[in-house]
Write a protein that holds these residues in place. Sequence first.
Motif, short mmCIF file in Angstrom:
data_model
loop_
_atom_site.label_atom_id
_atom_site.label_comp_id
_atom_site.label_asym_id
_atom_site.label_seq_id
_atom_site.Cartn_x
_atom_site.Cartn_y
_atom_site.Cartn_z
N MET A 79 0.86 -1.19 0.00
CA MET A 79 0.00 0.00 0.00
C MET A 79 0.89 1.23 0.00
O MET A 79 1.77 1.35 0.88
N VAL A 84 -4.08 5.94 1.92
CA VAL A 84 -5.18 6.07 2.89
C VAL A 84 -5.14 7.47 3.50
O VAL A 84 -4.20 8.23 3.23
N ARG A 95 0.56 -7.06 7.97
CA ARG A 95 -0.61 -7.19 7.11
C ARG A 95 -0.19 -7.41 5.65
O ARG A 95 -0.69 -8.30 4.98
N ALA A 130 -6.78 3.38 -1.39
CA ALA A 130 -7.44 2.24 -0.73
C ALA A 130 -8.80 2.63 -0.19
O ALA A 130 -8.97 3.70 0.40
N ASP A 131 -9.77 1.74 -0.41
CA ASP A 131 -11.11 2.03 0.09
C ASP A 131 -11.88 0.73 0.35
O ASP A 131 -13.02 0.59 -0.06
N GLY A 133 -11.27 -3.65 0.30
CA GLY A 133 -11.24 -4.63 -0.79
C GLY A 133 -9.98 -4.53 -1.64
O GLY A 133 -9.97 -4.94 -2.79
N THR A 134 -8.91 -4.02 -1.05
CA THR A 134 -7.70 -3.84 -1.88
C THR A 134 -7.03 -5.16 -2.22
O THR A 134 -6.43 -5.28 -3.28
N ARG A 135 -7.11 -6.16 -1.33
CA ARG A 135 -6.43 -7.42 -1.68
C ARG A 135 -7.15 -8.10 -2.85
O ARG A 135 -6.51 -8.67 -3.72
N LYS A 175 -16.04 0.87 2.46
CA LYS A 175 -15.21 1.16 3.64
C LYS A 175 -15.99 1.09 4.96
O LYS A 175 -15.57 0.38 5.87
N ASP A 184 -16.38 -10.07 7.22
CA ASP A 184 -15.72 -9.72 5.94
C ASP A 184 -15.04 -10.98 5.46
O ASP A 184 -14.25 -11.58 6.18
P1 ADP Z 1 -8.76 -5.00 2.24
O1 ADP Z 1 -8.26 -3.70 1.67
O2 ADP Z 1 -8.31 -6.18 1.43
O3 ADP Z 1 -10.25 -5.00 2.48
P2 ADP Z 1 -8.46 -4.81 5.10
O4 ADP Z 1 -9.80 -5.39 5.41
O5 ADP Z 1 -7.29 -5.15 5.98
O6 ADP Z 1 -8.02 -5.20 3.62
O7 ADP Z 1 -8.56 -3.24 5.06
C1 ADP Z 1 -9.74 -2.58 4.74
C2 ADP Z 1 -9.43 -1.14 4.41
O8 ADP Z 1 -8.92 -0.49 5.56
C3 ADP Z 1 -8.36 -0.94 3.35
O9 ADP Z 1 -8.84 -1.11 2.04
C4 ADP Z 1 -7.94 0.47 3.63
O10 ADP Z 1 -8.88 1.39 3.09
C5 ADP Z 1 -7.99 0.51 5.15
N1 ADP Z 1 -6.67 0.23 5.74
C6 ADP Z 1 -6.03 -0.95 5.78
N2 ADP Z 1 -4.82 -0.84 6.38
C7 ADP Z 1 -4.71 0.45 6.74
C8 ADP Z 1 -3.71 1.23 7.42
N3 ADP Z 1 -2.57 0.68 7.84
N4 ADP Z 1 -3.97 2.52 7.63
C9 ADP Z 1 -5.11 3.10 7.23
N5 ADP Z 1 -6.10 2.44 6.58
C10 ADP Z 1 -5.90 1.15 6.34
#
Ligand code: ADP
Length: 246
Positions: A79, A84, A95, A130-131, A133-135, A175, A184
């Motif tokens: 990321m 973010v 993570r 990132a918002d 669901g990034t993985r 988000k 989730d």
């Molecule tokens: P995913 O992005 O695959 O859904 P997560 O459920 O871990 O993964 O994260 C959800 C969302 O939370 C991310 O898409 C991002 O918007 C936010 N996020 C994740 N890690 C961080 C971080 N270290 N700092 C700020 N926001 C974060």
Amino acid sequence: MSDKPERFIDDEGLRLDGRRVDEIRPMKVEMGVLSRADGSCYLEWGNNKVLAAVYGPRELHPRRMQKPNEVLVRYKYNMASFSVEDRIRPGPSRRSTEISKVSGEAFEPVVMTQYYPGAVIDVFAEVLQADAGTRTAAINAATLALADAGIPMKGLVSACAVGKVDGQLVLDLNKPEDNYGQADLPVAMTQDGEITLLQMDGHLTPEELEEGLEMVKKGCQQILEIQREALVSRYGNEDEEGEEAE
Ligand code: ADP
């Protein structure tokens, strides 16, 4: 102070962003965006923006890491520090290390690793915005970047999450749903519906899990269509060309 919404689904059955419970966010993809990579893809999904780049197959150094009978696929999810609201400390985290591992494994059943023994294929997935669901967004971009690099694969991988808010299953969490929801469940699958990644945060009953997997399968099928269209628009439809040639 928490910014948790009072309700996630209104009386009309619509979510905070106006989607129905089984609707995915709009997705836009563009392949071949990086000239120095062997394959690449830029993908927007709702407010997520990710870039995937593939390098290889190329010789792996140090040689002791080489696999004598197959190619090594390395996947690195990252990321950007500006992706973010609060700046993220650059460099790997627990993570990102976990996401890199499980995402790389999501491609194991499709990449035909018997080709290029001793070589390495590097997949880099960079999250620019990132918002939630990034993985899954990164996996959807990475599969197209792999195809763009000409890596032999048995098919594409598509990924999407399903979750639970207000006691109801919802597809492709946004988000607030991701932050404050009850569950989730990110999933990746092959085009034949074989699950190659499944993670879960929160709680679902066995019945909800079953129903959620059906929902996510439909989401992945829609994403597969978008991925196919991206491939066809970049490389053309071989069937049509074949017909024309006759
Ligand atoms: P995913 O992005 O695959 O859904 P997560 O459920 O871990 O993964 O994260 C959800 C969302 O939370 C991310 O898409 C991002 O918007 C936010 N996020 C994740 N890690 C961080 C971080 N270290 N700092 C700020 N926001 C974060």
